[in-house]
Design a protein around this motif. Sequence first.
Motif, PDB file in Angstrom:
ATOM      1  N   TRP A  71       0.835  -1.213   0.000  1.00  0.00           N
ATOM      2  CA  TRP A  71       0.000   0.000   0.000  1.00  0.00           C
ATOM      3  C   TRP A  71       0.865   1.256   0.000  1.00  0.00           C
ATOM      4  CZ3 TRP A  71      -4.388   2.194  -1.053  1.00  0.00           C
ATOM      5  CH2 TRP A  71      -4.770   3.396  -0.423  1.00  0.00           C
ATOM      6  N   TYR A  72       1.930   1.243   0.781  1.00  0.00           N
ATOM      7  CA  TYR A  72       2.826   2.389   0.833  1.00  0.00           C
ATOM      8  C   TYR A  72       3.451   2.654  -0.537  1.00  0.00           C
ATOM      9  CZ  TYR A  72       6.665   5.420   2.345  1.00  0.00           C
ATOM     10  OH  TYR A  72       7.536   6.469   2.486  1.00  0.00           O
ATOM     11  N   ARG A  73       3.901   1.586  -1.187  1.00  0.00           N
ATOM     12  CA  ARG A  73       4.494   1.754  -2.518  1.00  0.00           C
ATOM     13  C   ARG A  73       3.455   2.262  -3.516  1.00  0.00           C
ATOM     14  NH1 ARG A  73       7.872  -2.742  -0.703  1.00  0.00           N
ATOM     15  NH2 ARG A  73       6.183  -4.222  -1.094  1.00  0.00           N
ATOM     16  N   TYR A  74       2.227   1.786  -3.403  1.00  0.00           N
ATOM     17  CA  TYR A  74       1.151   2.249  -4.280  1.00  0.00           C
ATOM     18  C   TYR A  74       0.891   3.740  -4.078  1.00  0.00           C
ATOM     19  CZ  TYR A  74      -3.683   2.950  -5.866  1.00  0.00           C
ATOM     20  OH  TYR A  74      -4.817   3.436  -6.464  1.00  0.00           O
ATOM     21  N   VAL A  75       0.876   4.161  -2.817  1.00  0.00           N
ATOM     22  CA  VAL A  75       0.632   5.573  -2.513  1.00  0.00           C
ATOM     23  C   VAL A  75       1.765   6.438  -3.070  1.00  0.00           C
ATOM     24  CG1 VAL A  75       0.529   7.239  -0.618  1.00  0.00           C
ATOM     25  CG2 VAL A  75      -0.867   5.180  -0.523  1.00  0.00           C
ATOM     26  N   LEU A  76       2.989   5.974  -2.949  1.00  0.00           N
ATOM     27  CA  LEU A  76       4.111   6.736  -3.514  1.00  0.00           C
ATOM     28  C   LEU A  76       3.944   6.918  -5.023  1.00  0.00           C
ATOM     29  CD1 LEU A  76       7.296   5.391  -1.680  1.00  0.00           C
ATOM     30  CD2 LEU A  76       5.958   7.437  -1.186  1.00  0.00           C
ATOM     31  N   GLU A  77       3.444   5.898  -5.697  1.00  0.00           N
ATOM     32  CA  GLU A  77       3.174   6.028  -7.133  1.00  0.00           C
ATOM     33  C   GLU A  77       2.099   7.078  -7.394  1.00  0.00           C
ATOM     34  OE1 GLU A  77       2.155   2.185  -8.538  1.00  0.00           O
ATOM     35  OE2 GLU A  77       4.154   1.340  -8.237  1.00  0.00           O
ATOM     36  N   LEU A  78       1.084   7.133  -6.526  1.00  0.00           N
ATOM     37  CA  LEU A  78       0.052   8.164  -6.682  1.00  0.00           C
ATOM     38  C   LEU A  78       0.658   9.555  -6.563  1.00  0.00           C
ATOM     39  CD1 LEU A  78      -3.024   6.786  -4.665  1.00  0.00           C
ATOM     40  CD2 LEU A  78      -2.610   6.686  -7.131  1.00  0.00           C
ATOM     41  N   PHE A  79       1.624   9.707  -5.659  1.00  0.00           N
ATOM     42  CA  PHE A  79       2.218  11.026  -5.468  1.00  0.00           C
ATOM     43  C   PHE A  79       3.186  11.392  -6.601  1.00  0.00           C
ATOM     44  CE2 PHE A  79       0.901  10.585  -0.911  1.00  0.00           C
ATOM     45  CZ  PHE A  79       0.087  11.710  -0.897  1.00  0.00           C
ATOM     46  N   ASP A  80       3.456  10.488  -7.490  1.00  0.00           N
ATOM     47  CA  ASP A  80       4.148  10.866  -8.720  1.00  0.00           C
ATOM     48  C   ASP A  80       3.220  11.652  -9.644  1.00  0.00           C
ATOM     49  OD1 ASP A  80       6.551   9.695  -8.052  1.00  0.00           O
ATOM     50  OD2 ASP A  80       6.074   7.777  -9.014  1.00  0.00           O
ATOM     51  N   ARG A  81       1.894  11.411  -9.493  1.00  0.00           N
ATOM     52  CA  ARG A  81       0.910  12.055 -10.365  1.00  0.00           C
ATOM     53  C   ARG A  81       0.125  13.172  -9.689  1.00  0.00           C
ATOM     54  NH1 ARG A  81      -0.094   6.587 -11.132  1.00  0.00           N
ATOM     55  NH2 ARG A  81      -2.224   6.678 -10.318  1.00  0.00           N
ATOM     56  N   TYR A  82       0.092  13.138  -8.363  1.00  0.00           N
ATOM     57  CA  TYR A  82      -0.682  14.134  -7.612  1.00  0.00           C
ATOM     58  C   TYR A  82       0.182  14.688  -6.479  1.00  0.00           C
ATOM     59  CZ  TYR A  82      -4.256  11.260  -9.855  1.00  0.00           C
ATOM     60  OH  TYR A  82      -4.981  10.546 -10.768  1.00  0.00           O
ATOM     61  N   ASP A  83      -0.046  15.952  -6.166  1.00  0.00           N
ATOM     62  CA  ASP A  83       0.665  16.572  -5.049  1.00  0.00           C
ATOM     63  C   ASP A  83      -0.055  16.336  -3.726  1.00  0.00           C
ATOM     64  OD1 ASP A  83       2.748  17.880  -6.658  1.00  0.00           O
ATOM     65  OD2 ASP A  83       1.067  19.054  -7.442  1.00  0.00           O
ATOM     66  N   PHE A  84      -1.380  16.220  -3.788  1.00  0.00           N
ATOM     67  CA  PHE A  84      -2.194  15.970  -2.602  1.00  0.00           C
ATOM     68  C   PHE A  84      -3.331  15.017  -2.981  1.00  0.00           C
ATOM     69  CE2 PHE A  84      -0.459  20.242  -2.216  1.00  0.00           C
ATOM     70  CZ  PHE A  84       0.101  20.224  -0.940  1.00  0.00           C
ATOM     71  N   LEU A  85      -3.815  14.288  -2.001  1.00  0.00           N
ATOM     72  CA  LEU A  85      -4.971  13.426  -2.176  1.00  0.00           C
ATOM     73  C   LEU A  85      -6.079  13.905  -1.255  1.00  0.00           C
ATOM     74  CD1 LEU A  85      -3.121   9.986  -2.174  1.00  0.00           C
ATOM     75  CD2 LEU A  85      -3.913  11.270  -4.176  1.00  0.00           C
ATOM     76  N   ILE A  86      -7.321  13.829  -1.743  1.00  0.00           N
ATOM     77  CA  ILE A  86      -8.479  14.272  -0.965  1.00  0.00           C
ATOM     78  C   ILE A  86      -9.430  13.102  -0.798  1.00  0.00           C
ATOM     79  CG2 ILE A  86     -10.351  15.952  -0.747  1.00  0.00           C
ATOM     80  CD1 ILE A  86      -7.603  17.250  -0.780  1.00  0.00           C
ATOM     81  N   LEU A  87      -9.968  12.987   0.401  1.00  0.00           N
ATOM     82  CA  LEU A  87     -10.841  11.873   0.755  1.00  0.00           C
ATOM     83  C   LEU A  87     -11.828  12.364   1.806  1.00  0.00           C
ATOM     84  CD1 LEU A  87     -10.995   8.706   0.269  1.00  0.00           C
ATOM     85  CD2 LEU A  87      -9.504   8.486   2.263  1.00  0.00           C
ATOM     86  N   PRO A  88     -13.068  11.916   1.825  1.00  0.00           N
ATOM     87  CA  PRO A  88     -13.959  12.272   2.933  1.00  0.00           C
ATOM     88  C   PRO A  88     -13.373  11.826   4.272  1.00  0.00           C
ATOM     89  CG  PRO A  88     -15.215  11.308   1.135  1.00  0.00           C
ATOM     90  CD  PRO A  88     -13.761  11.094   0.806  1.00  0.00           C
ATOM     91  N   SER A  89     -13.777  12.489   5.348  1.00  0.00           N
ATOM     92  CA  SER A  89     -13.320  12.124   6.690  1.00  0.00           C
ATOM     93  C   SER A  89     -14.249  11.138   7.374  1.00  0.00           C
ATOM     94  CB  SER A  89     -13.181  13.375   7.572  1.00  0.00           C
ATOM     95  OG  SER A  89     -12.170  14.228   7.090  1.00  0.00           O
ATOM     96  N   ALA A  90     -15.441  10.962   6.843  1.00  0.00           N
ATOM     97  CA  ALA A  90     -16.413  10.037   7.436  1.00  0.00           C
ATOM     98  C   ALA A  90     -17.349   9.565   6.337  1.00  0.00           C
ATOM     99  CB  ALA A  90     -17.195  10.714   8.556  1.00  0.00           C
TER     100      ALA A  90
END
Length: 473
Positions: free
Chosen positions: A365-384
């Motif tokens: 999961w960590y490696r996947y997230v790092l790949e996302l940050f190659d394409r995005y500077d920030f990620l947005i998600l609902p809090s609840a």
Amino acid sequence: MENIVNLSALDLSAAIHARSVSCLAVMEAYLARIEVLNPKINAIVSLREASELIAEADAADRALADGRSRGWLHGIPFAIKDLSEAKGIRCTYGSQIYKDFVPDFDDIHVERIRAAGAIIIGKTNAPEMGLGSHTYNTVFGATRNPYDVARSAGGSSGGAAAALAARLLPVADGSDMMGSLRNPAAFNNVIGFRPSFGRVPSLGNELYLGQHAVNGPMGRSVADVVTLLNTQAGYDARDPLSLPTEILLPDQRKDFSGARVGWLGDHGGHLAFEPGVLDLCRDALDVFRALGTSVADVPARFDMDRLWWGWRTYRHFLVAGGQGADYADPDKRSKMKPEMIWEIENGQRLSATDILAASAIRSDWYRYVLELFDRYDFLILPSAQVFPFDVTLDWPKEVAGRAMDTYHRWMEVVIGPTMAGLPAAAMPAGFGGNGLPSGIQIIGRPRADKAVLELAAAYEAQVDWLGRAPSIS
């Protein structure tokens, strides 16, 4: 009184140090408000005797008169979440097992809050041992939402968030393993910041293995949250995984033109949302567009069922390790809520192979997230995934027609940042048609706490939701 309790923590600090308001007047104002409103929401628990607090406030005034300030929190009332130890004040952890425990020490971040001049008035309510994003326990009862006292304040920092929203505290501490700084921020229209793991040191029992839970700040402004974070954070040898000291000074006017924002939404339909929540959070993306960022949907390319299994395995393992000794005592076990027993018993069935498999999932999961940050500077998600629900429920059993198979499945939306150890700012997203608040998470790269707080400040400057106080009186 109204003017005092409506000040931000930083404005209150400035007023105290300018001697335009006394520490005594501040304490009296907050105690008067707590006396009137706390019985309606049950956010502050183990409140110390008023005479002691008045005496400490008077001493703080005398110190200032002599030119001695202990720090930016000098003379400011502060209540510690009831999962952290504060010397001389009952710490129940929301559990009947510990209902009479009075520690003779402060946790590290509490030491620092006290050293910065805060007057610790008591504790803020939390669920039993922090389990569940709904603040209720058999020691103090449930904390109610100031925007609708028939609803939950969330958790596990529900007491802190409700106290902030109701203006019973100017700023507060909290902790977060499974969204405990983020869910109550959404439910109470305040800000919660989950820092990078190791940013705020702790005396936790699992110093090397407990890499999911963090302590952090809550407030009604990003500036207050940043200032409290800088008080809590910094290296301490007692926590072997604590990060080097780094004073975070975010640029509150940073230009985000051209920044790339990725919207995770419901992870491609994996998550169930109460009607209205996802739409409200998606509408908040317009604020980022107004700041000049590009916003794009993130394709769901990770097996979220696999991540959930990894999360549950870790959770069982850590809870069983932390509370296994209490469980072994039949008298103490009889005082545990069913969810605690469920966690421990599942944890006791795990093998070393299970723990290793969960670790491998987390690494993937960590490696996947790092790949996302190659394409995005920030990620947005609902809090609840839901709006604040009926306070008499133990937890939502169904969301949008989908059965919730565990007591915390309805908060699955928060596990991604936890599993990757990412900084996340929980910011308000406005109010639904039901008049209830919800919120979003602004998630940054590993250890990019400053960048997340800068975007949170820019977002805050574009909206007025934080100024909408509840009408409780």
